[in-house]
Write an enzyme that holds these catalytic residues in place. Structure first.
Site, mmCIF file in Angstrom:
data_model
loop_
_atom_site.group_PDB
_atom_site.id
_atom_site.type_symbol
_atom_site.label_atom_id
_atom_site.label_comp_id
_atom_site.label_asym_id
_atom_site.label_seq_id
_atom_site.Cartn_x
_atom_site.Cartn_y
_atom_site.Cartn_z
ATOM 1 N N LYS A 47 -9.440 2.890 -2.325
ATOM 2 C CA LYS A 47 -9.722 2.404 -0.971
ATOM 3 C C LYS A 47 -11.054 2.947 -0.467
ATOM 4 C CE LYS A 47 -7.333 1.929 3.490
ATOM 5 N NZ LYS A 47 -6.095 2.284 4.215
ATOM 6 N N CYS A 100 -5.721 -2.704 2.795
ATOM 7 C CA CYS A 100 -5.474 -2.587 4.231
ATOM 8 C C CYS A 100 -6.738 -2.633 5.112
ATOM 9 C CB CYS A 100 -4.671 -1.319 4.491
ATOM 10 S SG CYS A 100 -3.699 -1.359 6.028
ATOM 11 N N GLU A 138 0.822 -1.212 0.000
ATOM 12 C CA GLU A 138 0.000 0.000 0.000
ATOM 13 C C GLU A 138 0.861 1.270 0.000
ATOM 14 O OE1 GLU A 138 -3.581 1.982 2.733
ATOM 15 O OE2 GLU A 138 -2.186 0.557 3.634
#
Length: 200
Positions: A112, A146, A43
Site C-alpha cells: 500500500k 483502500c 484488506e
C-alpha cells in the site's frame, strides 16, 4: 472474454489471524464450488486493524500467506487477488497484496502506497512505492489498496499501461460508504477500465 469473479466480503476478526485464515479458506472453497475464475479478498484480512499488535501477529515476510494462497489456488484451480495482509519484513511492517494464479504461482505483489493517517497507519506501517501491473486469467490488470483510490493521479500513472481491470481491496468504513462508491465509479470512468472492488 468473460470472467466469473467472486468477492469475499469477509467479516474480519480483529487481531485473530487463526480465525481469519480458517474463514478465508472457507470462502475460497465456496468460490471454487461456484466456478469462479478469480477470487478477491479484502484488506488486512489476516489481522484486521490491530496495528498496535503487529509485532506479535503480522506474517513474517508474508511466508504463511503466500504458501496458504498458493496451495489454495492450486487445489481449487482458481486465481486469487489476495486482498492484503499485514507482514513484517526487515523490521518494518507493510500492508501487502499477493496475486496468485490458478497454477499456484505468485505472479505479483503490492505494498500500500498511501497510508491513512486518520487510522494511524503511518505510525505502524511503512509505505510501498511500486506499481503493481500483472496479467491474471489472460487479462491485463492492476491492484490497489483502500485509501489509494483517493489519489486519482496514482491510479492514472498505472492505468496508462492499458489495463482492462483494476482491483481494489479495502476495509472502508460504513459511515463513508457513499464516498467509496463514488470514488470507484470515478476511477473506472477516468481510466476506462473495469473496477472490481471488495470491502470487508
Amino acid at each position: 472474454m468473460t470472467l466469473r469473479i467472486a468477492l469475499a466480503q469477509i467479516p474480519v476478526e480483529h487481531g485473530k489471524p487463526e480465525e481469519n485464515y480458517k474463514k478465508v479458506a472457507q470462502y475460497l472453497s465456496k468460490a471454487a464450488q461456484a466456478k469462479a475464475d478469480v477470487v478477491v479478498l479484502p484488506e488486512l484480512w489476516n489481522t484486521g486493524y490491530d496495528l498496535a499488535r503487529l509485532e506479535e501477529i503480522a506474517d513474517v515476510e508474508g511466508q504463511r500467506t503466500k504458501e496458504f494462497l498458493q496451495a489454495k489456488a492450486q487445489d481449487y484451480k482458481v486465481n486469487i487477488v489476495g486482498g492484503s495482509v499485514a507482514i513484517k519484513e526487515h523490521e518494518q511492517f507493510y500492508n501487502t497484496t499477493y496475486i496468485v494464479d490458478k497454477q499456484g504461482k505468485l505472479i505479483s505483489e503490492y505494498r500500500k502506497v498511501h497510508l491513512f493517517r486518520l487510522m494511524d497507519e503511518d505510525k505502524y506501517l511503512a509505505a510501498g512505492d511500486q506499481k503493481n501491473v500483472f496479467e491474471l486469467a489472460g487479462v491485463k490488470s492492476a491492484s490497489f489498496i483502500c485509501y489509494d483510490i483517493r489519489f486519482p493521479e496514482w491510479l492514472r500513472t498505472v492505468a496508462k499501461k492499458k489495463l482492462s481491470v483494476i482491483y481494489v481491496v479495502a476495509q472502508w468504513p460504513q459511515t463513508r460508504i457513499e464516498q467509496w462508491k463514488a470514488l470507484l465509479v470515478a476511477r473506472a470512468i477516468e481510466n476506462q477500465a473495469y473496477v472490481v472492488a471488495v470491502n470487508r
